[in-house]
Write an enzyme that holds these catalytic residues in place. Structure first.
Site, short mmCIF file in Angstrom:
data_model
loop_
_atom_site.label_atom_id
_atom_site.label_comp_id
_atom_site.label_asym_id
_atom_site.label_seq_id
_atom_site.Cartn_x
_atom_site.Cartn_y
_atom_site.Cartn_z
N GLN A 314 0.83 -1.19 0.00
CA GLN A 314 0.00 0.00 0.00
C GLN A 314 0.87 1.25 0.00
O GLN A 314 1.77 1.39 0.83
CB GLN A 314 -0.92 0.02 1.21
CG GLN A 314 -1.90 -1.15 1.25
CD GLN A 314 -1.42 -2.32 2.06
OE1 GLN A 314 -0.21 -2.55 2.17
NE2 GLN A 314 -2.34 -3.07 2.64
N GLN A 336 -0.95 0.18 -5.55
CA GLN A 336 -1.96 -0.25 -4.59
C GLN A 336 -2.36 0.91 -3.69
O GLN A 336 -1.51 1.60 -3.13
CB GLN A 336 -1.45 -1.42 -3.74
CG GLN A 336 -2.50 -1.97 -2.78
CD GLN A 336 -2.06 -3.27 -2.12
OE1 GLN A 336 -1.05 -3.85 -2.47
NE2 GLN A 336 -2.85 -3.74 -1.17
N ASP A 337 -3.68 1.12 -3.53
CA ASP A 337 -4.22 2.18 -2.67
C ASP A 337 -3.77 3.57 -3.14
O ASP A 337 -3.22 4.36 -2.36
CB ASP A 337 -3.80 1.96 -1.22
CG ASP A 337 -4.49 0.77 -0.57
OD1 ASP A 337 -5.27 0.09 -1.27
OD2 ASP A 337 -4.25 0.51 0.61
N ASP A 358 -7.38 -1.87 -5.13
CA ASP A 358 -8.09 -0.86 -4.34
C ASP A 358 -7.64 0.55 -4.72
O ASP A 358 -7.22 1.36 -3.89
CB ASP A 358 -7.88 -1.09 -2.84
CG ASP A 358 -8.33 -2.47 -2.39
OD1 ASP A 358 -9.14 -3.09 -3.10
OD2 ASP A 358 -7.86 -2.94 -1.34
N ARG A 426 -14.77 -4.06 -4.25
CA ARG A 426 -14.93 -5.13 -3.26
C ARG A 426 -15.20 -4.48 -1.90
O ARG A 426 -14.81 -3.33 -1.65
CB ARG A 426 -13.68 -6.01 -3.21
CG ARG A 426 -12.40 -5.32 -2.78
CD ARG A 426 -11.28 -6.32 -2.61
NE ARG A 426 -10.02 -5.70 -2.20
CZ ARG A 426 -8.98 -6.38 -1.72
NH1 ARG A 426 -9.06 -7.69 -1.57
NH2 ARG A 426 -7.86 -5.77 -1.38
N TRP A 428 -14.72 -3.39 1.54
CA TRP A 428 -13.73 -3.20 2.60
C TRP A 428 -14.40 -3.22 3.97
O TRP A 428 -13.85 -3.75 4.94
CB TRP A 428 -12.99 -1.88 2.37
CG TRP A 428 -11.90 -1.59 3.34
CD1 TRP A 428 -11.17 -2.49 4.06
CD2 TRP A 428 -11.39 -0.31 3.71
NE1 TRP A 428 -10.25 -1.86 4.85
CE2 TRP A 428 -10.36 -0.51 4.65
CE3 TRP A 428 -11.71 0.99 3.31
CZ2 TRP A 428 -9.66 0.56 5.22
CZ3 TRP A 428 -11.00 2.05 3.87
CH2 TRP A 428 -9.99 1.82 4.81
#
Length: 521
Positions: A314, A336-337, A358, A426, A428
């Protein structure tokens, strides 16, 4: 199921607003608390605190709920401060620093809500404002706890009252939600903006400060300019021009630094970048290249980048908890993130967002309009996830709406696009809420559309995922997931709940920014 529970709750509480109650019923604290999602801490705190009386009407009960949450937050905030002396390693220290800031902000949000409810005419506070600030307060607590879990040191930080704070904020959200349902907020201007501010937001964009790497401006770094802006005595719109260049720094706009506007020379020319990540000693929250907390923030023609790379986990490029904030013609680039839409009301227009897992996550009320979202090539075994929305309470007025945008494969993914799955979202958190409206879905998006959290069935009945009139190669709903929480939206009135006007009340404040937007569908 979620809708049925909410309807039952709203019907029972709404009847109290119009029914005259007997004196004995009004004096019964237990009766009042039994109308909330968490009656036990409500009864205990109302019975043992300094305010040992039952409310006489719903508006008084609402203030008591918020006051009790505020009192507990102040008490726990002091304990959080003391925890710093007990930190034994860098992981504990990093998570603690986040919590210190987040608890301070929770206290601020609750105090702002209290003052708004007590002086509504003077402050111009409305019920939608209150629901937003309460939602932010609850999200802050959850983010604090998540930081310790990310580092697997959650046993170190267990303040006994943190759970009761969350429960009392949840009660406040539920009670305030009754008032929110009965108001027409489309003509209510946000309370914290004065008429003077409204005029200023319509004025020209002549810079107050110039940032230039070559020394031709007032400052060489963006943070130095932000620090100067924070020292001003009047929080009218303050414009910082960031000239072309690559600024390798992490920037923070504090919650007290209101109405800051960063103007670049174009997303390809003005770049703010860093490389913090979860694998180099940072929490997800603190990994952000840019962390924006001050209300009324605007960014235009700038890139926010995190260059940690796909192997570092992340790594946030932009984290925003700025209420009534706007990002216009910006690029937000990571893996990521990438984009943490942490909390409050946010609007993104004509932005380019790059990432893998994400890509857009958090618990703000946010609309992304006319944006291009690019999935990059992830690591082997990973899937691309466009959103991971973090609504943890059914009464939070939060959610991610992607409207009139494009979801595409980035150049590095195109040659191997069939080797990786890409999903729209998705869950969280338990009440995760994401809606995709009138958006072009290229062939990279999986026919199923949406992904579970891992291999579990977590939140499939309590989430709300929806699609409305999308188009493109992957827009067919024939093979979409069959979860109870997934909805193929066919009604314009239902889809309208997730537009700029409804989700972020944008019609009341976006016109003052000068940024183009579509209020409805």
């Amino acid at each position: 199921m979620e809708i049925k529970i909410l309807l039952v709750f709203f019907v029972s509480l709404s009847s109290m607003l119009s029914t005259t109650l007997s004196r004995s019923t009004r004096s019964n604290i237990t009766w009042w608390c039994n109308q909330t999602p968490h009656p036990e801490p409500c009864v205990y705190l109302m019975s043992h605190g300094s305010r040992r009386f039952a409310p006489k009407h719903m508006s008084q009960f609402r203030k008591i709920m918020v006051q009790l949450a505020f009192d507990r937050a102040v008490m726990t905030g002091k304990k959080v401060n003391e925890f710093g002396q007990s930190c034994e390693n860098w992981k504990q220290k990093a998570a603690w620093r986040d919590c210190l800031k987040l608890f301070d902000n929770t206290i601020l949000q609750l105090n702002t809500t209290l003052r708004g409810l007590e002086s509504r005419r003077r402050m111009g506070c409305n019920d939608f404002d209150a629901q937003t600030w309460l939602s932010t307060a609850l999200t802050n607590i959850q983010t604090c706890e998540a930081g310790f879990m990310d580092f697997n040191v959650s046993d170190f930080f267990t303040p006994s009252s943190s759970n009761s704070i969350s429960q009392m904020i949840s009660n406040s959200l539920a009670v305030n939600g009754i008032f929110l349902r009965k108001r027409n907020l489309t003509q209510v201007f946000p309370g914290w903006l004065s008429r003077h501010h409204k005029r200023l937001l319509l004025s020209s964009t002549k810079a107050h400060i110039v940032v230039a790497k070559d020394g031709s401006g007032n400052f060489r770094t963006v943070q130095a300019a932000l620090d100067a802006a924070a020292k001003r005595k009047r929080y009218t719109r303050f414009i910082i021009h960031v000239k072309r260049g690559v600024y390798r720094e992490n920037i923070e706009v504090s919650s007290a630094n209101r109405n800051v506007m960063l103007v670049g020379d174009g997303m390809k020319r003005t770049i703010i970048t860093s490389s913090r990540s979860a694998k180099t000693g940072y929490t997800i929250y603190s990994s952000a290249t840019a962390g924006i907390d001050g209300p009324g923030f605007i960014a235009r023609d700038i890139t926010f980048s995190n260059t940690a790379g796909p192997t570092k986990g992340q790594a946030v490029a932009l984290r925003s908890a700025s209420d009534l904030s706007v990002f216009y013609r910006c690029a937000i680039v990571g893996y990521q993130d990438t984009l943490m839409v942490h909390s409050q009301r946010q609007f993104y227009r004509e932005c380019y967002i790059y990432g893998t897992v994400d890509i857009i996550f958090g618990n703000a009320a946010v609309v992304l309009q006319s944006c291009s979202i690019f999935a990059r090539r992830p690591l082997k075994g990973q899937a691309n996830i466009i959103t991971a929305q973090g609504r943890g309470d059914p009464y939070q007025n939060t959610g991610i709406a992607i409207h009139n945008s494009r979801i595409l494969a980035a150049n590095d993914l195109k040659p191997v696009v069939h080797a990786f799955n890409t999903y729209l979202g998705r869950p969280w958190q338990q009440y995760s809420r994401t809606v995709v409206l009138k958006t072009y879905l290229d062939s990279l998006v999986s026919p199923a559309g949406w992904s579970k959290w891992g291999h579990s069935d977590f939140a499939l009945g309590t989430l709300y995922y929806g699609e409305y009139k999308n188009y493109g190669p992957s827009s067919s709903i024939k093979w979409r997931v069959k979860w109870p929480g997934f909805h193929v939206i066919t009604s314009p009135s239902v889809a309208s709940r997730f537009t700029v006007d409804s989700l972020i009340a944008g019609g009341t404040w976006l016109p003052t920014t000068g940024v183009p937007f579509t209020a409805g569908l």
